[in-house]
Design an enzyme around this catalytic site. Sequence first.
Site, PDB file in Angstrom:
ATOM      1  N   ASP A   1       8.098  -2.684   0.004  1.00  0.00           N
ATOM      2  CA  ASP A   1       7.782  -2.152  -1.329  1.00  0.00           C
ATOM      3  C   ASP A   1       9.052  -1.825  -2.107  1.00  0.00           C
ATOM      4  O   ASP A   1       9.118  -2.005  -3.322  1.00  0.00           O
ATOM      5  CB  ASP A   1       6.941  -0.873  -1.189  1.00  0.00           C
ATOM      6  CG  ASP A   1       5.505  -1.173  -0.784  1.00  0.00           C
ATOM      7  OD1 ASP A   1       4.974  -2.213  -1.205  1.00  0.00           O
ATOM      8  OD2 ASP A   1       4.921  -0.374  -0.040  1.00  0.00           O
ATOM      9  N   GLY A   2      10.074  -1.327  -1.389  1.00  0.00           N
ATOM     10  CA  GLY A   2      11.345  -0.981  -2.045  1.00  0.00           C
ATOM     11  C   GLY A   2      11.980  -2.208  -2.694  1.00  0.00           C
ATOM     12  O   GLY A   2      12.574  -2.112  -3.774  1.00  0.00           O
TER      13      GLY A   2
ATOM     14  N   ARG B   1       6.802  27.095 -11.677  1.00  0.00           N
ATOM     15  CA  ARG B   1       7.952  27.534 -10.869  1.00  0.00           C
ATOM     16  C   ARG B   1       7.747  27.005  -9.463  1.00  0.00           C
ATOM     17  O   ARG B   1       6.660  27.161  -8.896  1.00  0.00           O
ATOM     18  CB  ARG B   1       8.049  29.061 -10.819  1.00  0.00           C
ATOM     19  CG  ARG B   1       8.515  29.680 -12.111  1.00  0.00           C
ATOM     20  CD  ARG B   1       8.489  31.206 -12.016  1.00  0.00           C
ATOM     21  NE  ARG B   1       8.915  31.809 -13.254  1.00  0.00           N
ATOM     22  CZ  ARG B   1       8.136  31.965 -14.317  1.00  0.00           C
ATOM     23  NH1 ARG B   1       6.884  31.551 -14.303  1.00  0.00           N
ATOM     24  NH2 ARG B   1       8.607  32.532 -15.413  1.00  0.00           N
TER      25      ARG B   1
ATOM     26  N   THR C   1      -0.345   6.248  -4.132  1.00  0.00           N
ATOM     27  CA  THR C   1      -0.360   6.174  -2.664  1.00  0.00           C
ATOM     28  C   THR C   1       1.042   6.371  -2.072  1.00  0.00           C
ATOM     29  O   THR C   1       1.197   6.317  -0.853  1.00  0.00           O
ATOM     30  CB  THR C   1      -0.911   4.805  -2.211  1.00  0.00           C
ATOM     31  OG1 THR C   1      -0.281   3.795  -2.996  1.00  0.00           O
ATOM     32  CG2 THR C   1      -2.413   4.720  -2.386  1.00  0.00           C
TER      33      THR C   1
ATOM     34  N   ASN D   1       3.421  10.640  -4.381  1.00  0.00           N
ATOM     35  CA  ASN D   1       2.326  11.478  -4.876  1.00  0.00           C
ATOM     36  C   ASN D   1       1.365  11.886  -3.767  1.00  0.00           C
ATOM     37  O   ASN D   1       0.939  13.031  -3.676  1.00  0.00           O
ATOM     38  CB  ASN D   1       1.576  10.711  -5.972  1.00  0.00           C
ATOM     39  CG  ASN D   1       0.256  11.346  -6.337  1.00  0.00           C
ATOM     40  OD1 ASN D   1       0.218  12.386  -6.987  1.00  0.00           O
ATOM     41  ND2 ASN D   1      -0.840  10.732  -5.895  1.00  0.00           N
TER      42      ASN D   1
ATOM     43  N   ALA E   1       5.273  22.098  -4.112  1.00  0.00           N
ATOM     44  CA  ALA E   1       5.484  23.471  -3.625  1.00  0.00           C
ATOM     45  C   ALA E   1       5.642  24.481  -4.763  1.00  0.00           C
ATOM     46  O   ALA E   1       6.717  25.044  -4.974  1.00  0.00           O
ATOM     47  CB  ALA E   1       6.703  23.514  -2.684  1.00  0.00           C
TER      48      ALA E   1
HETATM   49  P1  NAD Z   1      11.118   2.428   0.915  1.00  0.00           P
HETATM   50  O1  NAD Z   1      10.979   1.059   0.445  1.00  0.00           O
HETATM   51  O2  NAD Z   1      11.643   2.684   2.263  1.00  0.00           O
HETATM   52  O3  NAD Z   1       9.724   3.148   0.702  1.00  0.00           O
HETATM   53  C1  NAD Z   1       9.419   4.305   1.408  1.00  0.00           C
HETATM   54  C2  NAD Z   1       7.996   4.161   1.920  1.00  0.00           C
HETATM   55  O4  NAD Z   1       7.124   4.299   0.799  1.00  0.00           O
HETATM   56  C3  NAD Z   1       7.708   2.789   2.546  1.00  0.00           C
HETATM   57  O5  NAD Z   1       6.915   2.995   3.693  1.00  0.00           O
HETATM   58  C4  NAD Z   1       6.943   2.051   1.453  1.00  0.00           C
HETATM   59  O6  NAD Z   1       6.034   1.077   1.955  1.00  0.00           O
HETATM   60  C5  NAD Z   1       6.201   3.216   0.828  1.00  0.00           C
HETATM   61  N1  NAD Z   1       5.765   2.945  -0.550  1.00  0.00           N
HETATM   62  C6  NAD Z   1       6.517   2.622  -1.614  1.00  0.00           C
HETATM   63  N2  NAD Z   1       5.739   2.447  -2.693  1.00  0.00           N
HETATM   64  C7  NAD Z   1       4.461   2.667  -2.265  1.00  0.00           C
HETATM   65  C8  NAD Z   1       3.208   2.674  -2.906  1.00  0.00           C
HETATM   66  N3  NAD Z   1       3.094   2.424  -4.204  1.00  0.00           N
HETATM   67  N4  NAD Z   1       2.112   2.980  -2.179  1.00  0.00           N
HETATM   68  C9  NAD Z   1       2.193   3.266  -0.854  1.00  0.00           C
HETATM   69  N5  NAD Z   1       3.361   3.298  -0.195  1.00  0.00           N
HETATM   70  C10 NAD Z   1       4.481   3.001  -0.902  1.00  0.00           C
HETATM   71  O7  NAD Z   1      12.010   3.383   0.024  1.00  0.00           O
HETATM   72  P2  NAD Z   1      12.582   3.201  -1.398  1.00  0.00           P
HETATM   73  O8  NAD Z   1      13.102   1.881  -1.624  1.00  0.00           O
HETATM   74  O9  NAD Z   1      13.470   4.362  -1.572  1.00  0.00           O
HETATM   75  O10 NAD Z   1      11.241   3.365  -2.274  1.00  0.00           O
HETATM   76  C11 NAD Z   1      11.119   4.408  -3.152  1.00  0.00           C
HETATM   77  C12 NAD Z   1       9.695   4.901  -3.094  1.00  0.00           C
HETATM   78  O11 NAD Z   1       9.460   5.469  -1.820  1.00  0.00           O
HETATM   79  C13 NAD Z   1       9.499   6.012  -4.096  1.00  0.00           C
HETATM   80  O12 NAD Z   1       9.024   5.506  -5.314  1.00  0.00           O
HETATM   81  C14 NAD Z   1       8.535   6.943  -3.402  1.00  0.00           C
HETATM   82  O13 NAD Z   1       7.222   6.801  -3.887  1.00  0.00           O
HETATM   83  C15 NAD Z   1       8.552   6.530  -1.960  1.00  0.00           C
HETATM   84  N6  NAD Z   1       8.984   7.688  -1.191  1.00  0.00           N
HETATM   85  C16 NAD Z   1       8.021   8.405  -0.566  1.00  0.00           C
HETATM   86  C17 NAD Z   1       8.367   9.553   0.102  1.00  0.00           C
HETATM   87  C18 NAD Z   1       7.296  10.349   0.760  1.00  0.00           C
HETATM   88  O14 NAD Z   1       6.143   9.882   0.788  1.00  0.00           O
HETATM   89  N7  NAD Z   1       7.605  11.534   1.233  1.00  0.00           N
HETATM   90  C19 NAD Z   1       9.687  10.005   0.147  1.00  0.00           C
HETATM   91  C20 NAD Z   1      10.654   9.239  -0.510  1.00  0.00           C
HETATM   92  C21 NAD Z   1      10.283   8.073  -1.179  1.00  0.00           C
END
Ligand code: NAD
Length: 265
Positions: A46-47, A148, A161, A164, A185
């Site tokens: 996805d990244g 806050r 997904t 969020n 939080a």
């Molecule tokens: P990445 O490609 O390693 O993505 C991180 C994880 O998020 C992967 O498992 C990917 O499949 C999943 N992901 C990304 N978009 C998704 C979507 N629309 N629906 C379901 N899963 C999805 O990391 P990156 O390149 O830094 O991607 C950035 C994205 O990663 C951010 O937009 C954020 O949504 C997500 N992310 C999630 C978390 C978390 O869930 N705690 C933390 C950091 C980043």
Amino acid sequence: MRVAIIHNNEEKSQNVTAQLRELLKQNSGIEVVERDPELVITVGGDGTLLSAFHRYSHRLDSVRFLGVHTGHLGFYTDWRDYELQELVDGLCSDRDKSVSYPLLDVQLSYADGRKKHFLAMNESTIRRGSRTMVGDVYIKDELFETFRGDGLSISTPTGSTAYNKSVGGAVVHPSFNAIQLTEIASLNNRVFRTLGSPIIIGAEEWVEIRLRSDGHHLVTIDQLDLSDEKIASVSYKVAKERIHFASLRHMHFWHRVKDAFIRED
Ligand code: NAD
């Protein structure tokens, strides 16, 4: 058809890219290009698709995307690396079919009057590192609450997904032209009060976060981090632009959600 291939640096993705390039070259109607593609195929996760989206976000009205995943199932990456022949056959017979999804319009306003505009495909968040972020949340120019806490996340339906979901937001079907505001939080006690639940904002409305806390705030836009002490407010709405995916075959959204989060095999 002019096709660009964007891949991540993993060895498997590089091998799959080489195979895909060969298969595409065997079709006289397909040209592999870097500039002005009509179709962008990403190979990775996805990244990889997120970074391809930002690379071509200035041409969203003339480009379609398609993702091949080389790791575990992604949300934007429907095709498996062993389905390349089927993918290329599909491209040759079904050249124009697409499905489009909403995007998030982000406008940053700085204390010195500068403005910056971005599109997000997953989400934008506002935080203040380890310090409490304080911001007035306006919906359609009316003060809704003073937040806050750690921060706020504003996501698209397809981004619902991703981050969020991890902060307790709802999963939203991408047929809704809407964005979701989710708390990260929040501080809720006798003095400070927020709604405490995610809210969905329709295409006719907008949200503005006017920052009250001092110092550096971190605003993320998908994979991009912006850190500045002069960010005064951030406005969010459903973008007029949409992202188009080549839809050579249909995958039911809830099937995809089940596959990604529930199915154990
Ligand atoms: P990445 O490609 O390693 O993505 C991180 C994880 O998020 C992967 O498992 C990917 O499949 C999943 N992901 C990304 N978009 C998704 C979507 N629309 N629906 C379901 N899963 C999805 O990391 P990156 O390149 O830094 O991607 C950035 C994205 O990663 C951010 O937009 C954020 O949504 C997500 N992310 C999630 C978390 C978390 O869930 N705690 C933390 C950091 C980043």
